[in-house]
Enzyme design. Structure first.
Site, mmCIF file in Angstrom:
data_model
loop_
_atom_site.group_PDB
_atom_site.id
_atom_site.type_symbol
_atom_site.label_atom_id
_atom_site.label_comp_id
_atom_site.label_asym_id
_atom_site.label_seq_id
_atom_site.Cartn_x
_atom_site.Cartn_y
_atom_site.Cartn_z
ATOM 1 N N LEU A 138 33.405 42.723 44.936
ATOM 2 C CA LEU A 138 33.338 42.743 43.473
ATOM 3 C C LEU A 138 33.655 41.351 42.910
ATOM 4 C CD1 LEU A 138 33.182 44.424 40.786
ATOM 5 C CD2 LEU A 138 35.624 44.889 41.080
ATOM 6 N N SER A 145 40.261 39.355 37.349
ATOM 7 C CA SER A 145 40.763 40.408 36.456
ATOM 8 C C SER A 145 39.639 40.880 35.537
ATOM 9 C CB SER A 145 41.927 39.868 35.617
ATOM 10 O OG SER A 145 42.956 39.407 36.454
ATOM 11 N N TRP A 169 36.657 35.912 47.895
ATOM 12 C CA TRP A 169 37.866 36.667 48.266
ATOM 13 C C TRP A 169 37.560 37.980 48.984
ATOM 14 C CZ3 TRP A 169 41.320 33.166 47.205
ATOM 15 C CH2 TRP A 169 41.365 32.508 45.973
ATOM 16 N N GLY A 353 69.628 31.675 58.615
ATOM 17 C CA GLY A 353 68.645 30.649 59.009
ATOM 18 C C GLY A 353 67.553 31.225 59.893
ATOM 19 N N GLU A 376 43.238 44.060 44.194
ATOM 20 C CA GLU A 376 42.949 45.365 43.555
ATOM 21 C C GLU A 376 43.633 45.473 42.185
ATOM 22 O OE1 GLU A 376 42.392 48.770 45.914
ATOM 23 O OE2 GLU A 376 42.051 47.627 47.735
#
Ligand code: FAD
Length: 394
Positions: A138, A145, A169, A353, A376
Protein backbone atom coordinates in the site's frame (compact mmCIF):
# COMPACT_ATOMS: atom_id res chain seq x y z
CA UNK A 1 -25.26 -13.59 13.19
CA UNK A 2 -26.23 -17.02 14.50
CA UNK A 3 -22.62 -18.06 14.25
CA UNK A 4 -21.49 -14.93 16.14
CA UNK A 5 -24.04 -15.62 18.84
CA UNK A 6 -22.67 -19.16 19.24
CA UNK A 7 -19.13 -17.86 19.53
CA UNK A 8 -20.20 -15.30 22.14
CA UNK A 9 -22.05 -17.98 24.13
CA UNK A 10 -19.01 -20.26 24.04
CA UNK A 11 -16.81 -17.45 25.34
CA UNK A 12 -19.23 -16.13 27.94
CA UNK A 13 -17.81 -16.21 31.44
CA UNK A 14 -14.41 -17.46 30.27
CA UNK A 15 -11.25 -15.54 31.17
CA UNK A 16 -9.80 -13.94 28.04
CA UNK A 17 -6.57 -15.87 28.42
CA UNK A 18 -8.31 -19.27 28.53
CA UNK A 19 -7.64 -21.16 25.35
CA UNK A 20 -9.70 -23.90 23.74
CA UNK A 21 -8.09 -27.34 23.51
CA UNK A 22 -7.26 -26.76 19.83
CA UNK A 23 -5.73 -23.36 20.61
CA UNK A 24 -3.65 -24.85 23.44
CA UNK A 25 -2.31 -27.61 21.20
CA UNK A 26 -1.62 -25.18 18.40
CA UNK A 27 0.23 -22.76 20.69
CA UNK A 28 2.33 -25.61 22.13
CA UNK A 29 3.34 -26.73 18.63
CA UNK A 30 4.32 -23.18 17.62
CA UNK A 31 6.37 -22.81 20.81
CA UNK A 32 8.15 -26.11 20.16
CA UNK A 33 9.08 -24.91 16.67
CA UNK A 34 10.13 -21.48 17.93
CA UNK A 35 12.35 -22.93 20.66
CA UNK A 36 13.75 -25.89 18.73
CA UNK A 37 14.21 -24.55 15.22
CA UNK A 38 14.01 -20.79 15.37
CA UNK A 39 15.94 -19.79 18.48
CA UNK A 40 19.22 -21.36 17.33
CA UNK A 41 19.03 -19.32 14.11
CA UNK A 42 17.99 -15.90 15.46
CA UNK A 43 21.45 -14.34 15.77
CA UNK A 44 22.63 -15.62 12.41
CA UNK A 45 19.49 -14.31 10.64
CA UNK A 46 19.76 -10.97 12.44
CA UNK A 47 23.40 -10.58 11.42
CA UNK A 48 22.75 -11.67 7.84
CA UNK A 49 19.71 -9.38 7.62
CA UNK A 50 17.86 -12.28 6.01
CA UNK A 51 15.42 -15.02 6.93
CA UNK A 52 16.82 -18.52 6.66
CA UNK A 53 14.92 -20.22 3.78
CA UNK A 54 14.75 -23.38 5.92
CA UNK A 55 12.74 -21.43 8.52
CA UNK A 56 10.32 -20.18 5.87
CA UNK A 57 9.88 -23.72 4.56
CA UNK A 58 9.18 -24.99 8.07
CA UNK A 59 6.58 -22.26 8.53
CA UNK A 60 4.81 -23.60 5.42
CA UNK A 61 5.20 -27.23 6.48
CA UNK A 62 3.71 -26.49 9.91
CA UNK A 63 0.70 -24.71 8.42
CA UNK A 64 1.74 -21.34 9.89
CA UNK A 65 1.47 -19.56 6.54
CA UNK A 66 -2.22 -20.37 6.09
CA UNK A 67 -3.70 -20.57 9.56
CA UNK A 68 -7.19 -19.32 8.71
CA UNK A 69 -7.24 -20.52 5.11
CA UNK A 70 -9.98 -23.14 4.66
CA UNK A 71 -8.76 -26.73 4.40
CA UNK A 72 -10.15 -27.04 0.85
CA UNK A 73 -7.42 -24.58 -0.23
CA UNK A 74 -4.68 -26.36 1.71
CA UNK A 75 -4.87 -24.21 4.84
CA UNK A 76 -5.19 -25.18 8.50
CA UNK A 77 -8.79 -23.94 8.72
CA UNK A 78 -8.17 -22.55 12.22
CA UNK A 79 -9.57 -19.36 13.74
CA UNK A 80 -8.19 -15.79 13.75
CA UNK A 81 -7.23 -16.15 17.41
CA UNK A 82 -4.85 -18.97 16.49
CA UNK A 83 -3.08 -16.66 14.05
CA UNK A 84 -2.70 -14.15 16.88
CA UNK A 85 -1.25 -16.84 19.16
CA UNK A 86 1.22 -17.85 16.45
CA UNK A 87 2.42 -14.27 15.91
CA UNK A 88 2.87 -13.83 19.67
CA UNK A 89 4.75 -17.11 20.13
CA UNK A 90 7.07 -16.54 17.18
CA UNK A 91 7.76 -12.91 18.14
CA UNK A 92 8.69 -14.06 21.65
CA UNK A 93 11.71 -15.62 19.93
CA UNK A 94 12.10 -13.55 16.75
CA UNK A 95 9.81 -10.69 15.72
CA UNK A 96 11.06 -10.93 12.11
CA UNK A 97 9.47 -14.35 11.76
CA UNK A 98 6.48 -13.00 13.68
CA UNK A 99 5.88 -10.37 11.00
CA UNK A 100 6.52 -12.84 8.16
CA UNK A 101 3.55 -14.92 9.23
CA UNK A 102 1.54 -11.91 10.39
CA UNK A 103 1.57 -10.28 6.95
CA UNK A 104 0.90 -13.61 5.23
CA UNK A 105 -2.10 -14.44 7.40
CA UNK A 106 -3.75 -11.22 8.54
CA UNK A 107 -3.20 -9.17 5.38
CA UNK A 108 -2.55 -11.26 2.27
CA UNK A 109 -4.51 -14.48 2.88
CA UNK A 110 -7.20 -12.50 4.62
CA UNK A 111 -7.66 -10.19 1.61
CA UNK A 112 -7.84 -13.09 -0.85
CA UNK A 113 -10.21 -15.09 1.38
CA UNK A 114 -12.54 -12.13 1.90
CA UNK A 115 -12.49 -10.44 -1.48
CA UNK A 116 -11.13 -13.02 -3.93
CA UNK A 117 -13.49 -14.63 -6.44
CA UNK A 118 -13.60 -18.41 -6.74
CA UNK A 119 -10.96 -18.55 -9.48
CA UNK A 120 -8.57 -16.30 -7.52
CA UNK A 121 -9.04 -18.37 -4.36
CA UNK A 122 -8.42 -21.59 -6.27
CA UNK A 123 -5.34 -20.17 -7.96
CA UNK A 124 -3.66 -18.26 -5.13
CA UNK A 125 -4.70 -19.66 -1.74
CA UNK A 126 -3.13 -23.11 -2.24
CA UNK A 127 0.14 -21.45 -3.32
CA UNK A 128 0.09 -19.10 -0.33
CA UNK A 129 -0.53 -22.12 1.90
CA UNK A 130 2.16 -24.37 0.46
CA UNK A 131 5.13 -22.45 -0.89
CA UNK A 132 4.66 -18.81 -1.86
CA UNK A 133 5.27 -15.92 0.50
CA UNK A 134 2.87 -12.99 0.14
CA UNK A 135 3.33 -9.24 0.61
CA UNK A 136 0.95 -6.32 1.02
CA UNK A 137 1.84 -3.19 -0.91
CA UNK A 138 0.00 0.00 0.00
CA UNK A 139 2.63 2.55 1.13
CA UNK A 140 4.68 4.76 -1.15
CA UNK A 141 7.44 7.33 -0.60
CA UNK A 142 4.90 10.16 -0.46
CA UNK A 143 1.93 8.33 1.06
CA UNK A 144 2.15 6.56 4.40
CA UNK A 145 -0.36 7.84 6.94
CA UNK A 146 -2.15 9.53 4.05
CA UNK A 147 -2.33 6.18 2.26
CA UNK A 148 -5.10 7.18 -0.15
CA UNK A 149 -2.79 9.79 -1.72
CA UNK A 150 -0.96 6.93 -3.43
CA UNK A 151 0.43 7.76 -6.87
CA UNK A 152 0.68 4.30 -8.44
CA UNK A 153 -1.58 4.38 -11.46
CA UNK A 154 -3.49 1.65 -13.26
CA UNK A 155 -4.77 2.16 -16.79
CA UNK A 156 -7.43 -0.03 -18.40
CA UNK A 157 -6.05 -1.37 -21.70
CA UNK A 158 -9.08 -3.41 -22.68
CA UNK A 159 -7.93 -6.96 -22.04
CA UNK A 160 -5.40 -6.05 -19.31
CA UNK A 161 -4.27 -3.22 -17.00
CA UNK A 162 -0.97 -1.38 -17.11
CA UNK A 163 0.41 -0.33 -13.75
CA UNK A 164 3.07 2.33 -13.20
CA UNK A 165 4.54 3.58 -9.93
CA UNK A 166 6.68 2.66 -6.95
CA UNK A 167 5.83 1.14 -3.62
CA UNK A 168 8.01 1.58 -0.57
CA UNK A 169 8.53 -0.23 2.75
CA UNK A 170 7.08 -3.54 1.61
CA UNK A 171 7.55 -6.30 4.19
CA UNK A 172 8.42 -9.79 2.83
CA UNK A 173 9.17 -8.15 -0.52
CA UNK A 174 12.39 -10.11 -1.14
CA UNK A 175 10.83 -13.50 -0.46
CA UNK A 176 7.36 -12.86 -1.85
CA UNK A 177 5.93 -14.31 -5.05
CA UNK A 178 2.42 -12.85 -4.68
CA UNK A 179 1.58 -9.23 -3.86
CA UNK A 180 -1.72 -7.62 -2.92
CA UNK A 181 -1.01 -4.18 -4.37
CA UNK A 182 -3.05 -0.99 -4.48
CA UNK A 183 -3.15 1.42 -7.42
CA UNK A 184 -5.50 4.17 -8.53
CA UNK A 185 -7.50 3.43 -11.69
CA UNK A 186 -9.39 6.71 -11.68
CA UNK A 187 -7.45 9.54 -10.00
CA UNK A 188 -10.27 11.99 -10.70
CA UNK A 189 -12.46 9.98 -8.36
CA UNK A 190 -9.88 10.38 -5.58
CA UNK A 191 -9.78 7.48 -3.13
CA UNK A 192 -12.76 5.93 -4.92
CA UNK A 193 -10.38 5.11 -7.77
CA UNK A 194 -8.15 2.95 -5.58
CA UNK A 195 -8.26 -0.66 -6.68
CA UNK A 196 -6.58 -3.78 -5.27
CA UNK A 197 -4.67 -6.10 -7.62
CA UNK A 198 -3.06 -9.49 -7.18
CA UNK A 199 0.40 -9.22 -8.72
CA UNK A 200 2.72 -12.13 -9.38
CA UNK A 201 6.46 -11.54 -9.16
CA UNK A 202 6.89 -12.76 -12.74
CA UNK A 203 4.49 -10.27 -14.33
CA UNK A 204 6.29 -8.23 -17.02
CA UNK A 205 7.26 -4.77 -15.78
CA UNK A 206 7.38 -5.74 -12.10
CA UNK A 207 10.62 -5.66 -10.14
CA UNK A 208 11.88 -5.50 -6.58
CA UNK A 209 14.07 -2.47 -5.80
CA UNK A 210 16.18 -1.30 -2.88
CA UNK A 211 16.17 -3.23 0.38
CA UNK A 212 16.14 -1.08 3.54
CA UNK A 213 18.88 -1.32 6.18
CA UNK A 214 16.85 -1.14 9.37
CA UNK A 215 17.06 -0.51 13.12
CA UNK A 216 15.08 -3.61 14.06
CA UNK A 217 13.34 -6.69 12.64
CA UNK A 218 16.47 -6.85 10.54
CA UNK A 219 15.89 -10.35 9.19
CA UNK A 220 12.53 -9.27 7.78
CA UNK A 221 12.92 -7.80 4.30
CA UNK A 222 11.55 -4.29 3.62
CA UNK A 223 11.79 -3.24 -0.01
CA UNK A 224 10.77 -0.94 -2.78
CA UNK A 225 8.62 -2.35 -5.59
CA UNK A 226 8.84 -0.92 -9.08
CA UNK A 227 6.04 -1.10 -11.65
CA UNK A 228 7.02 -0.01 -15.17
CA UNK A 229 4.20 -0.72 -17.57
CA UNK A 230 3.47 -3.76 -15.47
CA UNK A 231 0.94 -5.86 -17.36
CA UNK A 232 -1.75 -7.25 -15.11
CA UNK A 233 -4.51 -9.55 -16.41
CA UNK A 234 -8.06 -8.26 -16.04
CA UNK A 235 -8.97 -11.17 -13.77
CA UNK A 236 -6.38 -10.06 -11.20
CA UNK A 237 -8.45 -7.21 -9.79
CA UNK A 238 -9.16 -8.18 -6.19
CA UNK A 239 -12.69 -7.25 -5.14
CA UNK A 240 -14.46 -4.51 -7.03
CA UNK A 241 -12.81 -1.81 -9.12
CA UNK A 242 -12.67 1.37 -7.02
CA UNK A 243 -13.19 -0.51 -3.75
CA UNK A 244 -9.51 -0.94 -2.91
CA UNK A 245 -9.74 1.74 -0.21
CA UNK A 246 -12.27 -0.41 1.64
CA UNK A 247 -10.11 -3.53 1.30
CA UNK A 248 -7.08 -1.66 2.64
CA UNK A 249 -8.94 -0.20 5.62
CA UNK A 250 -10.58 -3.47 6.56
CA UNK A 251 -7.49 -5.66 6.21
CA UNK A 252 -5.40 -3.21 8.22
CA UNK A 253 -8.04 -3.11 10.97
CA UNK A 254 -7.47 -6.84 11.44
CA UNK A 255 -3.76 -6.63 10.81
CA UNK A 256 -3.36 -4.24 13.72
CA UNK A 257 -4.37 -6.97 16.15
CA UNK A 258 -1.56 -9.05 14.66
CA UNK A 259 0.94 -6.24 15.28
CA UNK A 260 -0.38 -6.06 18.84
CA UNK A 261 0.40 -9.79 19.14
CA UNK A 262 3.88 -9.21 17.74
CA UNK A 263 4.43 -6.54 20.39
CA UNK A 264 3.26 -8.71 23.30
CA UNK A 265 5.47 -11.54 22.01
CA UNK A 266 8.48 -9.21 22.04
CA UNK A 267 7.58 -8.05 25.56
CA UNK A 268 7.21 -11.63 26.82
CA UNK A 269 10.63 -12.52 25.41
CA UNK A 270 12.27 -9.51 27.06
CA UNK A 271 10.53 -10.04 30.41
CA UNK A 272 11.57 -13.71 30.48
CA UNK A 273 15.18 -12.66 29.87
CA UNK A 274 14.97 -10.02 32.61
CA UNK A 275 13.50 -12.51 35.10
CA UNK A 276 16.22 -15.07 34.34
CA UNK A 277 19.09 -12.57 34.45
CA UNK A 278 18.04 -10.84 37.65
CA UNK A 279 17.81 -14.30 39.23
CA UNK A 280 21.47 -15.01 38.40
CA UNK A 281 23.31 -11.70 38.68
CA UNK A 282 24.78 -10.83 42.06
CA UNK A 283 25.72 -7.39 43.37
CA UNK A 284 26.37 -6.33 46.96
CA UNK A 285 26.56 -10.05 47.81
CA UNK A 286 22.95 -10.74 46.76
CA UNK A 287 20.99 -11.75 43.70
CA UNK A 288 19.75 -8.49 42.21
CA UNK A 289 16.16 -9.79 42.18
CA UNK A 290 16.33 -9.69 45.97
CA UNK A 291 16.37 -5.88 45.90
CA UNK A 292 12.91 -4.46 46.26
CA UNK A 293 13.72 -1.79 43.65
CA UNK A 294 14.33 -4.52 41.06
CA UNK A 295 11.35 -6.59 42.18
CA UNK A 296 9.02 -3.63 41.74
CA UNK A 297 10.34 -3.00 38.24
CA UNK A 298 9.73 -6.63 37.30
CA UNK A 299 6.24 -6.43 38.79
CA UNK A 300 5.48 -3.28 36.76
CA UNK A 301 6.68 -4.96 33.58
CA UNK A 302 4.53 -8.06 34.19
CA UNK A 303 1.47 -5.93 34.98
CA UNK A 304 1.78 -3.82 31.86
CA UNK A 305 2.27 -6.94 29.77
CA UNK A 306 -0.87 -8.50 31.25
CA UNK A 307 -2.90 -5.39 30.38
CA UNK A 308 -1.55 -5.31 26.81
CA UNK A 309 -2.21 -9.02 26.32
CA UNK A 310 -5.80 -8.69 27.53
CA UNK A 311 -6.37 -5.84 25.07
CA UNK A 312 -4.94 -7.80 22.15
CA UNK A 313 -6.81 -10.99 23.05
CA UNK A 314 -10.04 -9.08 23.58
CA UNK A 315 -9.81 -7.40 20.18
CA UNK A 316 -9.06 -10.79 18.58
CA UNK A 317 -11.98 -12.49 20.36
CA UNK A 318 -14.27 -9.61 19.32
CA UNK A 319 -13.23 -10.08 15.71
CA UNK A 320 -13.81 -13.83 15.99
CA UNK A 321 -17.27 -13.22 17.45
CA UNK A 322 -18.24 -10.86 14.62
CA UNK A 323 -18.43 -7.81 16.92
CA UNK A 324 -17.14 -4.43 15.68
CA UNK A 325 -13.55 -4.33 16.92
CA UNK A 326 -12.03 -1.31 15.15
CA UNK A 327 -11.57 0.90 18.23
CA UNK A 328 -10.33 -1.99 20.37
CA UNK A 329 -7.83 -3.07 17.67
CA UNK A 330 -6.42 0.47 17.43
CA UNK A 331 -6.19 0.70 21.22
CA UNK A 332 -4.53 -2.72 21.45
CA UNK A 333 -1.88 -1.83 18.87
CA UNK A 334 -1.23 1.59 20.39
CA UNK A 335 -0.94 0.29 23.93
CA UNK A 336 0.95 -2.93 23.24
CA UNK A 337 3.57 -1.12 21.14
CA UNK A 338 4.16 1.34 23.99
CA UNK A 339 4.34 -1.48 26.53
CA UNK A 340 6.76 -3.45 24.36
CA UNK A 341 9.04 -0.44 24.09
CA UNK A 342 8.95 0.18 27.85
CA UNK A 343 9.46 -3.45 28.87
CA UNK A 344 12.33 -4.03 26.44
CA UNK A 345 14.00 -0.78 27.50
CA UNK A 346 13.68 -1.70 31.17
CA UNK A 347 15.07 -5.17 30.42
CA UNK A 348 18.22 -3.52 29.02
CA UNK A 349 18.57 -1.47 32.21
CA UNK A 350 18.13 -4.56 34.40
CA UNK A 351 21.00 -6.25 32.52
CA UNK A 352 23.18 -3.20 33.20
CA UNK A 353 26.10 -2.88 30.74
CA UNK A 354 25.44 -6.39 29.47
CA UNK A 355 22.05 -5.24 28.22
CA UNK A 356 23.71 -2.77 25.90
CA UNK A 357 25.81 -5.27 23.95
CA UNK A 358 24.88 -7.73 21.26
CA UNK A 359 26.17 -10.77 23.20
CA UNK A 360 22.90 -10.64 25.14
CA UNK A 361 19.42 -10.78 23.64
CA UNK A 362 17.65 -7.78 25.14
CA UNK A 363 18.95 -4.96 22.94
CA UNK A 364 17.46 -6.75 19.92
CA UNK A 365 14.05 -6.96 21.57
CA UNK A 366 14.18 -3.19 22.16
CA UNK A 367 15.16 -2.42 18.57
CA UNK A 368 12.48 -4.80 17.30
CA UNK A 369 9.80 -3.17 19.46
CA UNK A 370 10.14 0.27 17.84
CA UNK A 371 8.37 -0.69 14.62
CA UNK A 372 5.11 -1.28 16.52
CA UNK A 373 4.54 2.48 16.73
CA UNK A 374 5.06 2.91 12.99
CA UNK A 375 3.70 0.24 10.66
CA UNK A 376 0.06 -0.55 9.95
CA UNK A 377 -0.68 3.01 11.07
CA UNK A 378 1.51 5.13 13.33
CA UNK A 379 0.55 5.73 16.97
CA UNK A 380 -0.89 9.10 15.98
CA UNK A 381 -3.08 7.38 13.40
CA UNK A 382 -4.33 4.93 16.05
CA UNK A 383 -5.15 7.87 18.33
CA UNK A 384 -7.00 9.50 15.43
CA UNK A 385 -9.09 6.36 14.86
CA UNK A 386 -9.85 5.99 18.57
CA UNK A 387 -10.78 9.68 18.89
CA UNK A 388 -12.98 9.55 15.79
CA UNK A 389 -14.89 6.59 17.20
CA UNK A 390 -15.18 8.22 20.62
CA UNK A 391 -16.28 11.63 19.46
CA UNK A 392 -17.82 10.83 16.09
CA UNK A 393 -16.72 12.60 12.90
CA UNK A 394 -18.54 15.69 11.71
C1 FAD B 1 9.86 -1.81 8.60
C2 FAD B 1 8.65 -1.33 7.90
C3 FAD B 1 7.80 -2.23 7.29
C4 FAD B 1 6.66 -1.77 6.60
N1 FAD B 1 5.88 -2.67 5.94
C5 FAD B 1 4.88 -2.21 5.12
C6 FAD B 1 4.17 -3.12 4.27
O1 FAD B 1 4.39 -4.34 4.28
N2 FAD B 1 3.24 -2.61 3.43
C7 FAD B 1 2.96 -1.27 3.37
O2 FAD B 1 2.11 -0.89 2.59
N3 FAD B 1 3.61 -0.39 4.18
C8 FAD B 1 4.57 -0.84 5.04
N4 FAD B 1 5.25 0.05 5.85
C9 FAD B 1 4.94 1.48 5.77
C10 FAD B 1 4.29 2.01 7.03
O3 FAD B 1 2.97 1.56 7.12
C11 FAD B 1 4.42 3.55 7.01
O4 FAD B 1 5.78 3.85 7.21
C12 FAD B 1 3.56 4.21 8.06
O5 FAD B 1 2.20 4.08 7.75
C13 FAD B 1 3.90 5.69 8.24
O6 FAD B 1 3.95 6.35 7.02
P1 FAD B 1 5.20 7.31 6.66
O7 FAD B 1 6.43 6.51 6.88
O8 FAD B 1 4.96 7.85 5.31
O9 FAD B 1 5.14 8.44 7.74
P2 FAD B 1 4.24 9.78 7.68
O10 FAD B 1 2.86 9.42 7.30
O11 FAD B 1 4.96 10.78 6.87
O12 FAD B 1 4.26 10.21 9.19
C14 FAD B 1 5.33 10.94 9.79
C15 FAD B 1 4.86 11.41 11.17
O13 FAD B 1 3.74 12.33 11.00
C16 FAD B 1 2.65 11.89 11.78
N5 FAD B 1 1.41 12.24 11.10
C17 FAD B 1 1.10 12.12 9.78
N6 FAD B 1 -0.14 12.54 9.53
C18 FAD B 1 -0.65 12.93 10.72
C19 FAD B 1 -1.90 13.46 11.16
N7 FAD B 1 -2.92 13.64 10.30
N8 FAD B 1 -2.07 13.74 12.47
C20 FAD B 1 -1.07 13.55 13.36
N9 FAD B 1 0.13 13.04 13.01
C21 FAD B 1 0.34 12.73 11.72
C22 FAD B 1 2.83 10.37 11.88
O14 FAD B 1 2.13 9.83 13.00
C23 FAD B 1 4.33 10.26 12.03
O15 FAD B 1 4.69 10.49 13.38
C24 FAD B 1 6.37 -0.39 6.57
C25 FAD B 1 7.22 0.51 7.22
C26 FAD B 1 8.36 0.07 7.85
C27 FAD B 1 9.27 1.07 8.50
Amino acid sequence: MIQSQTVIEQLAGRPLTTLSEDEQMFRASVREFAEGELRPRVTQMEEAGKLDPAVIKQCFDLGLMAIETPEEYGGAGANFFSAILAVEELSRVDASVGVLIDVQNTLVNNAVIRWGDTAQKQKYLPKLAAETVGAYALSEAGSGSDAFALQTRAVDKGDHYLLNGQKMWITNGVEAGIFVLFANLNPEAGYRGITAFIIEKGFPGFSVGKKENKLGIRASSTVELILEDCRVPKENVLGEVGKGYKISIETLNEGRIGIGAQMIGIAVGALECALAYTGERQQFGKLINQFQGVQFQLAEMATELEAARLMVYNAARMKGAGINFVKEAAMAKLYSSRVAERITSKAIELYGGYGYVKDYPVEKYWRDSKIGAIYEGTSNMQLQTIAKLLIGSK
